[in-house]
Design an enzyme around this catalytic site. Structure first.
Site, mmCIF file in Angstrom:
data_model
loop_
_atom_site.group_PDB
_atom_site.id
_atom_site.type_symbol
_atom_site.label_atom_id
_atom_site.label_comp_id
_atom_site.label_asym_id
_atom_site.label_seq_id
_atom_site.Cartn_x
_atom_site.Cartn_y
_atom_site.Cartn_z
ATOM 1 N N LYS A 110 0.690 -1.298 0.221
ATOM 2 C CA LYS A 110 0.008 -0.030 0.062
ATOM 3 C C LYS A 110 0.902 1.192 0.085
ATOM 4 C CE LYS A 110 -4.239 -1.954 1.775
ATOM 5 N NZ LYS A 110 -4.890 -2.287 3.130
ATOM 6 N N LYS A 189 -3.365 -8.317 -9.287
ATOM 7 C CA LYS A 189 -4.544 -8.377 -8.571
ATOM 8 C C LYS A 189 -5.282 -7.533 -8.636
ATOM 9 C CE LYS A 189 -5.539 -7.405 -4.192
ATOM 10 N NZ LYS A 189 -6.537 -7.686 -3.220
ATOM 11 N N LYS A 192 -9.476 -2.412 -5.278
ATOM 12 C CA LYS A 192 -10.063 -0.979 -5.295
ATOM 13 C C LYS A 192 -8.855 -0.064 -5.431
ATOM 14 C CE LYS A 192 -13.521 -2.512 -2.140
ATOM 15 N NZ LYS A 192 -12.829 -2.963 -0.941
HETATM 16 P P1 ADP Z 1 -9.513 -4.382 -2.038
HETATM 17 O O1 ADP Z 1 -8.179 -5.046 -2.282
HETATM 18 O O2 ADP Z 1 -10.221 -4.264 -3.443
HETATM 19 O O3 ADP Z 1 -9.521 -3.045 -1.521
HETATM 20 P P2 ADP Z 1 -10.480 -5.747 0.110
HETATM 21 O O4 ADP Z 1 -9.215 -5.536 0.687
HETATM 22 O O5 ADP Z 1 -11.518 -4.856 0.523
HETATM 23 O O6 ADP Z 1 -10.412 -5.503 -1.489
HETATM 24 O O7 ADP Z 1 -10.825 -7.065 0.032
HETATM 25 C C1 ADP Z 1 -12.329 -7.697 0.352
HETATM 26 C C2 ADP Z 1 -11.916 -9.213 0.315
HETATM 27 O O8 ADP Z 1 -11.997 -9.464 -1.125
HETATM 28 C C3 ADP Z 1 -10.836 -9.709 1.057
HETATM 29 O O9 ADP Z 1 -11.341 -11.245 1.364
HETATM 30 C C4 ADP Z 1 -10.004 -9.933 -0.120
HETATM 31 O O10 ADP Z 1 -8.935 -11.240 0.082
HETATM 32 C C5 ADP Z 1 -10.840 -10.228 -1.551
HETATM 33 N N1 ADP Z 1 -10.103 -10.019 -2.708
HETATM 34 C C6 ADP Z 1 -9.985 -8.609 -2.937
HETATM 35 N N2 ADP Z 1 -9.503 -8.584 -4.166
HETATM 36 C C7 ADP Z 1 -9.369 -9.872 -4.613
HETATM 37 C C8 ADP Z 1 -8.809 -10.418 -5.737
HETATM 38 N N3 ADP Z 1 -8.290 -9.803 -6.639
HETATM 39 N N4 ADP Z 1 -8.967 -11.781 -5.785
HETATM 40 C C9 ADP Z 1 -9.477 -12.723 -4.843
HETATM 41 N N5 ADP Z 1 -9.867 -11.792 -3.739
HETATM 42 C C10 ADP Z 1 -9.690 -10.694 -3.704
#
Ligand code: ADP
Ligand code: TRP
Length: 324
Positions: A110, A189, A192
């Site tokens: 991050k 990956k 957001k």
């Molecule tokens: P982001 O990375 O988009 O901010 P979050 O950290 O809020 O998403 O993740 C919410 C859930 O979604 C977590 O359990 C995370 O592991 C899963 N997740 C987020 N992005 C992915 C991805 N690209 N592939 C698989 N799981 C994901």
């Protein structure tokens, strides 16, 4: 089994969130005691606009309910409706070794992406440990990027139990291999925070635009292609049935197929896959009182589980609060 997971309201939810985490959350509602929450305190590590925090919190609630979260079977709530979590987080911070947090790759990722390295971002996994341990959760369904945070949670629980006595339960992560990492339109990956998402509930024109942007290699149309190395195929297999997935794999390997064809079909399949949820979401949007009631009730039920655990923790650590 007591199942718990959370999602940050830090942006609009995307298909990586759905296939990596939410789909499992919804499936695990059957036959388990499930608790799912909106991690709004965690979102403050990257968002400082109060209106946006409120809006995304509401969006995550609508998304979950539209996608099939059943408030009769699941305790669904906002993190901030259980203030004991932040209290527990402080206590955990006092037993968490710095080195444990310094090793967390999510923090390093991050700050590399330009998010300011504030203390909240650094201690993020401590708050997450409190989220999990305060309910004595047994199973935590998440995407692969969260594996390390669950390991930190277990380490915190072990340290706490060794210091103060066997009070906390060690949770297990639940990560599905096939959807552990859903790629974004740039092949990294989907996240957001990386501006590479396909949102679950974007308008169909918007979805199509994003799909057309998916990065592919430059193999000419007539040549055979490897489906397993293609970002379009990686997403297509999530939304196509197995017969159609197999057909597309054959078409890739045979040559004579352009990536544009696969992209067009992917955009259609995505629109179909979430069509019913889209209708439900539109109806829920017109009923904000219902959504608020669901969250308020979930908060009450979550507090009822958290309260006695927090009492045990206060007693064990010597923290006294006046009876109300
Ligand atoms: P982001 O990375 O988009 O901010 P979050 O950290 O809020 O998403 O993740 C919410 C859930 O979604 C977590 O359990 C995370 O592991 C899963 N997740 C987020 N992005 C992915 C991805 N690209 N592939 C698989 N799981 C994901
Ligand atoms: N850190 C998680 C994510 O970014 C969100 C989260 C906060 C969470 N607390 C949690 C996930 C507790 C599982 C359990 O995805």
């Amino acid at each position: 089994m007591r199942v718990l997971s959370g999602i940050q309201p830090s942006g609009r939810l995307h298909i990586g969130n759905y296939f990596g985490a939410m789909r499992q959350h919804l499936e695990l509602q059957a036959g388990n005691e499930s608790l799912y929450f909106i991690a709004n305190y965690h979102a403050l590590t990257s968002l400082t606009d109060a209106d946006l925090v409120r809006q995304y919190t509401r969006d995550v609630a609508l998304d979950y309910l539209a996608l099939g979260l059943d408030p009769k079977r699941t305790i669904f709530f906002r993190q901030s409706d259980v203030p004991q979590v932040t209290e527990l987080s402080w206590i955990f911070g006092c037993i968490t070794p710095m080195g444990l947090l310094e090793r967390c790759v999510s923090y390093k990722d991050k700050i590399e992406k330009g998010i300011p390295a504030n203390a909240g971002l650094f201690t993020y996994p401590v708050l997450q440990a409190a989220d999990i341990l305060i309910y004595r959760s047994q199973l935590v369904p998440v995407g692969a990027d969260q594996k390390q945070h669950i390991e930190v949670t277990r380490d915190v629980a072990i340290k706490f139990n060794n210091t103060y006595g066997e009070i906390l339960v060690l949770p297990e992560p639940h990560i599905l291999k096939e959807t552990a990492v859903v790629p974004g339109v740039d092949g990294q990956k989907m996240s957001k925070s990386y501006d590479n998402t396909i949102e679950i509930f974007a308008e169909s024109g918007q979805i199509k635009k994003k799909v057309m942007r998916i990065v592919t290699d430059s193999t000419p149309v007539e040549q055979p292609k490897d489906p397993d190395k293609c970002n379009v195929f990686a997403l297509l297999r999530l939304v196509a049935d197995s017969a159609e997935t197999a057909q597309w794999a054959d078409r890739y390997r045979a040559g004579g197929m352009g990536y544009g064809d696969a992209k067009k079909r992917l955009a259609e399949l995505l629109a179909d896959f979430f069509a019913e949820a889209r209708v439900r979401r539109a109806a829920l949007e017109k009923n904000p009182d219902y959504v608020e009631d669901v969250l308020a009730d979930g908060g009450r039920r979550a507090r009822a589980i958290a309260d006695p655990v927090m009492e045990d923790v206060r007693k064990a650590t010597g923290i006294v609060v006046a009876r109300k």
